[in-house]
Design a protein around this motif. Structure first.
Motif, PDB file in Angstrom:
ATOM      1  N   ALA A   9       7.688  -6.028  -4.316  1.00 10.75           N
ATOM      2  CA  ALA A   9       8.082  -5.216  -5.474  1.00 10.75           C
ATOM      3  C   ALA A   9       7.303  -5.626  -6.723  1.00 10.75           C
ATOM      4  O   ALA A   9       6.885  -4.772  -7.519  1.00 10.75           O
ATOM      5  CB  ALA A   9       9.587  -5.333  -5.711  1.00 10.75           C
ATOM      6  N   LEU A  10       7.094  -6.924  -6.901  1.00 15.74           N
ATOM      7  CA  LEU A  10       6.332  -7.422  -8.053  1.00 15.74           C
ATOM      8  C   LEU A  10       4.893  -6.918  -8.011  1.00 15.74           C
ATOM      9  O   LEU A  10       4.369  -6.419  -9.024  1.00 15.74           O
ATOM     10  CB  LEU A  10       6.361  -8.951  -8.062  1.00 15.74           C
ATOM     11  CG  LEU A  10       5.549  -9.641  -9.149  1.00 15.74           C
ATOM     12  CD1 LEU A  10       6.177  -9.394 -10.507  1.00 15.74           C
ATOM     13  CD2 LEU A  10       5.461 -11.137  -8.863  1.00 15.74           C
ATOM     14  N   VAL A  11       4.249  -7.013  -6.861  1.00 17.09           N
ATOM     15  CA  VAL A  11       2.850  -6.588  -6.743  1.00 17.09           C
ATOM     16  C   VAL A  11       2.731  -5.070  -6.901  1.00 17.09           C
ATOM     17  O   VAL A  11       1.817  -4.584  -7.580  1.00 17.09           O
ATOM     18  CB  VAL A  11       2.247  -7.070  -5.399  1.00 17.09           C
ATOM     19  CG1 VAL A  11       0.872  -6.478  -5.161  1.00 17.09           C
ATOM     20  CG2 VAL A  11       2.178  -8.595  -5.378  1.00 17.09           C
ATOM     21  N   ILE A  12       3.650  -4.313  -6.316  1.00 18.61           N
ATOM     22  CA  ILE A  12       3.618  -2.855  -6.488  1.00 18.61           C
ATOM     23  C   ILE A  12       3.748  -2.494  -7.962  1.00 18.61           C
ATOM     24  O   ILE A  12       2.994  -1.666  -8.474  1.00 18.61           O
ATOM     25  CB  ILE A  12       4.722  -2.161  -5.660  1.00 18.61           C
ATOM     26  CG1 ILE A  12       4.418  -2.269  -4.168  1.00 18.61           C
ATOM     27  CG2 ILE A  12       4.862  -0.690  -6.061  1.00 18.61           C
ATOM     28  CD1 ILE A  12       5.572  -1.811  -3.272  1.00 18.61           C
ATOM     29  N   ALA A  67       0.831  -1.210   0.000  1.00 18.13           N
ATOM     30  CA  ALA A  67       0.000   0.000   0.000  1.00 18.13           C
ATOM     31  C   ALA A  67       0.864   1.257   0.000  1.00 18.13           C
ATOM     32  O   ALA A  67       0.586   2.208  -0.745  1.00 18.13           O
ATOM     33  CB  ALA A  67      -0.928  -0.006   1.211  1.00 18.13           C
ATOM     34  N   LEU A  68       1.909   1.279   0.812  1.00  7.81           N
ATOM     35  CA  LEU A  68       2.813   2.437   0.827  1.00  7.81           C
ATOM     36  C   LEU A  68       3.467   2.645  -0.534  1.00  7.81           C
ATOM     37  O   LEU A  68       3.554   3.771  -1.023  1.00  7.81           O
ATOM     38  CB  LEU A  68       3.891   2.258   1.898  1.00  7.81           C
ATOM     39  CG  LEU A  68       3.484   2.502   3.332  1.00  7.81           C
ATOM     40  CD1 LEU A  68       4.603   2.116   4.278  1.00  7.81           C
ATOM     41  CD2 LEU A  68       3.092   3.958   3.533  1.00  7.81           C
ATOM     42  N   GLY A  69       3.931   1.566  -1.134  1.00  8.00           N
ATOM     43  CA  GLY A  69       4.572   1.675  -2.450  1.00  8.00           C
ATOM     44  C   GLY A  69       3.632   2.181  -3.525  1.00  8.00           C
ATOM     45  O   GLY A  69       4.005   3.004  -4.359  1.00  8.00           O
ATOM     46  N   VAL A  70       2.395   1.705  -3.491  1.00  9.43           N
ATOM     47  CA  VAL A  70       1.414   2.126  -4.501  1.00  9.43           C
ATOM     48  C   VAL A  70       0.995   3.576  -4.286  1.00  9.43           C
ATOM     49  O   VAL A  70       0.869   4.349  -5.232  1.00  9.43           O
ATOM     50  CB  VAL A  70       0.180   1.185  -4.482  1.00  9.43           C
ATOM     51  CG1 VAL A  70      -0.946   1.733  -5.339  1.00  9.43           C
ATOM     52  CG2 VAL A  70       0.576  -0.207  -4.967  1.00  9.43           C
ATOM     53  N   VAL A  71       0.806   3.968  -3.041  1.00  6.26           N
ATOM     54  CA  VAL A  71       0.312   5.322  -2.743  1.00  6.26           C
ATOM     55  C   VAL A  71       1.428   6.366  -2.828  1.00  6.26           C
ATOM     56  O   VAL A  71       1.226   7.448  -3.393  1.00  6.26           O
ATOM     57  CB  VAL A  71      -0.354   5.357  -1.340  1.00  6.26           C
ATOM     58  CG1 VAL A  71      -0.673   6.772  -0.924  1.00  6.26           C
ATOM     59  CG2 VAL A  71      -1.611   4.513  -1.358  1.00  6.26           C
ATOM     60  N   ALA A 105       9.045  -0.838 -14.193  1.00  7.83           N
ATOM     61  CA  ALA A 105       8.805  -1.001 -12.759  1.00  7.83           C
ATOM     62  C   ALA A 105       9.258  -2.381 -12.286  1.00  7.83           C
ATOM     63  O   ALA A 105       9.686  -2.526 -11.141  1.00  7.83           O
ATOM     64  CB  ALA A 105       7.326  -0.808 -12.444  1.00  7.83           C
ATOM     65  N   PHE A 106       9.192  -3.376 -13.148  1.00  5.09           N
ATOM     66  CA  PHE A 106       9.556  -4.731 -12.743  1.00  5.09           C
ATOM     67  C   PHE A 106      11.069  -4.917 -12.635  1.00  5.09           C
ATOM     68  O   PHE A 106      11.556  -5.266 -11.568  1.00  5.09           O
ATOM     69  CB  PHE A 106       8.915  -5.760 -13.675  1.00  5.09           C
ATOM     70  CG  PHE A 106       7.413  -5.684 -13.658  1.00  5.09           C
ATOM     71  CD1 PHE A 106       6.696  -6.144 -12.562  1.00  5.09           C
ATOM     72  CD2 PHE A 106       6.723  -5.119 -14.712  1.00  5.09           C
ATOM     73  CE1 PHE A 106       5.318  -6.052 -12.526  1.00  5.09           C
ATOM     74  CE2 PHE A 106       5.338  -5.025 -14.686  1.00  5.09           C
ATOM     75  CZ  PHE A 106       4.639  -5.489 -13.593  1.00  5.09           C
ATOM     76  N   PRO A 107      11.828  -4.672 -13.699  1.00  5.20           N
ATOM     77  CA  PRO A 107      13.280  -4.837 -13.542  1.00  5.20           C
ATOM     78  C   PRO A 107      13.914  -3.725 -12.706  1.00  5.20           C
ATOM     79  O   PRO A 107      15.042  -3.863 -12.256  1.00  5.20           O
ATOM     80  CB  PRO A 107      13.801  -4.815 -14.979  1.00  5.20           C
ATOM     81  CG  PRO A 107      12.787  -4.051 -15.741  1.00  5.20           C
ATOM     82  CD  PRO A 107      11.465  -4.352 -15.079  1.00  5.20           C
ATOM     83  N   ARG A 154       0.849  -0.598 -10.038  1.00  7.82           N
ATOM     84  CA  ARG A 154       1.162   0.696 -10.673  1.00  7.82           C
ATOM     85  C   ARG A 154       0.934   0.637 -12.180  1.00  7.82           C
ATOM     86  O   ARG A 154       0.438   1.592 -12.772  1.00  7.82           O
ATOM     87  CB  ARG A 154       2.608   1.100 -10.362  1.00  7.82           C
ATOM     88  CG  ARG A 154       2.751   1.642  -8.962  1.00  7.82           C
ATOM     89  CD  ARG A 154       4.131   2.151  -8.608  1.00  7.82           C
ATOM     90  NE  ARG A 154       4.967   2.528  -9.712  1.00  7.82           N
ATOM     91  CZ  ARG A 154       6.261   2.276  -9.775  1.00  7.82           C
ATOM     92  NH1 ARG A 154       6.873   1.640  -8.806  1.00  7.82           N
ATOM     93  NH2 ARG A 154       6.966   2.674 -10.823  1.00  7.82           N
ATOM     94  N   ASN A 155       1.286  -0.472 -12.806  1.00  9.09           N
ATOM     95  CA  ASN A 155       1.031  -0.615 -14.234  1.00  9.09           C
ATOM     96  C   ASN A 155      -0.458  -0.676 -14.529  1.00  9.09           C
ATOM     97  O   ASN A 155      -0.925  -0.096 -15.501  1.00  9.09           O
ATOM     98  CB  ASN A 155       1.747  -1.853 -14.786  1.00  9.09           C
ATOM     99  CG  ASN A 155       3.142  -1.543 -15.228  1.00  9.09           C
ATOM    100  OD1 ASN A 155       3.353  -1.048 -16.325  1.00  9.09           O
ATOM    101  ND2 ASN A 155       4.109  -1.791 -14.362  1.00  9.09           N
ATOM    102  N   ALA A 156      -1.211  -1.369 -13.697  1.00  7.27           N
ATOM    103  CA  ALA A 156      -2.656  -1.469 -13.897  1.00  7.27           C
ATOM    104  C   ALA A 156      -3.339  -0.110 -13.769  1.00  7.27           C
ATOM    105  O   ALA A 156      -4.285   0.187 -14.486  1.00  7.27           O
ATOM    106  CB  ALA A 156      -3.263  -2.451 -12.896  1.00  7.27           C
ATOM    107  N   PHE A 157      -2.839   0.719 -12.848  1.00  3.52           N
ATOM    108  CA  PHE A 157      -3.408   2.058 -12.648  1.00  3.52           C
ATOM    109  C   PHE A 157      -2.848   3.088 -13.620  1.00  3.52           C
ATOM    110  O   PHE A 157      -3.291   4.234 -13.629  1.00  3.52           O
ATOM    111  CB  PHE A 157      -3.161   2.554 -11.226  1.00  3.52           C
ATOM    112  CG  PHE A 157      -3.989   1.874 -10.179  1.00  3.52           C
ATOM    113  CD1 PHE A 157      -5.164   1.210 -10.486  1.00  3.52           C
ATOM    114  CD2 PHE A 157      -3.592   1.897  -8.855  1.00  3.52           C
ATOM    115  CE1 PHE A 157      -5.922   0.591  -9.511  1.00  3.52           C
ATOM    116  CE2 PHE A 157      -4.346   1.282  -7.870  1.00  3.52           C
ATOM    117  CZ  PHE A 157      -5.513   0.631  -8.202  1.00  3.52           C
TER     118      PHE A 157
END
Length: 177
Positions: A58-61, A16-20, A75-77, A65-68
Motif C-alpha cells: 500500500a505504501l509503494v502504490i 503493479a495491479l494497484g498502480v495500473v 493515498a497513504f492514510p 501514484r503520487n509520483a505519477f
C-alpha cells in the motif's frame, strides 16, 4: 521456488495491479478521490501475504501514484491502515476469507487520521455543522464509498483464486486454511 521469492514476486504483481488499475476507475468524493481497486489490492495482499507485506504494498502504490500525479497525499492514510488491518486480523485472529471485509475498518482509521491531522494543513477543512466539526464523519463516508466496493471485489477475487487453485499454487504454505 523459495517462499521469499514467491512473496516478493506476488508483492510486485500486487503493486503493479494497484498502480495500473487504480487510475482506470476512480471518481471524486469530496476533497478526496475514490480508488476501489486500491482497497481490493489491500484485501488480497493482507490475506495472501500478511500485514507487513500488505503495509509495504500500500505504501509503494501510494508513492508511485503520487509520483505519477494520479494520487494525493490521502493515498497513504487511505490505503495503508486498511491493508494492515486485514493482514493483522487474518494472521492473529481469524484465518477466513471474510476478513477481506475488515478493510473498511482500517480505512476508517485512515479517514480519521486524514481528517484530523492532514486535511487542516492542506486547506481541506469542512465548516462545522451545528457547532460540531464534521470533518471526521465526512472523511469516513467518503472513504467507505471507496473501500466497501473494493473489499467486495477483493473478496471475490480471493474466492476465484482459491476455487481455481491459483492461490495454493502461488503460496501453498501461506494461503492454506
Amino acid at each position: 521456488m523459495r517462499t521469499l521469492t514467491k512473496e516478493v514476486t506476488l508483492s510486485i504483481v500486487m503493486i503493479a495491479l494497484g498502480v495500473v488499475l487504480s487510475p482506470t476507475f476512480n471518481f471524486p468524493v469530496g476533497p478526496t478521490r475514490a480508488y476501489p481497486f486500491q482497497h481490493m489490492v489491500n484485501a488480497i495482499s493482507g490475506i495472501f501475504l500478511g500485514p507487513w507485506y500488505a503495509f509495504i504494498i500500500a505504501l509503494v502504490i501510494g508513492a508511485i501514484r503520487n509520483a505519477f500525479g494520479t494520487g494525493t497525499i490521502f493515498a497513504f492514510p487511505g490505503g495503508i491502515p486498511g491493508a494492515l488491518v486485514v493482514g493483522l486480523i487474518y494472521r492473529y485472529i481469524k484465518k477466513s476469507d471474510y476478513v477481506a471485509f475488515t478493510e473498511p475498518v482500517g480505512t476508517t482509521i485512515g479517514a480519521l487520521i486524514s481528517a484530523i491531522l492532514i486535511a487542516p494543513f492542506i486547506g481541506r477543512t469542512m465548516p462545522p455543522l451545528l457547532g460540531i466539526g464534521v470533518q471526521w464523519a465526512l472523511f469516513i463516508v467518503y472513504w467507505l464509498i471507496s473501500s466497501v466496493p473494493g473489499c467486495v471485489l477483493g473478496f471475490l477475487v480471493i474466492k476465484v483464486l482459491r476455487r481455481t487453485g491459483v492461490a495454493e499454487a502461488l503460496l501453498p504454505e501461506k494461503v492454506s486454511r
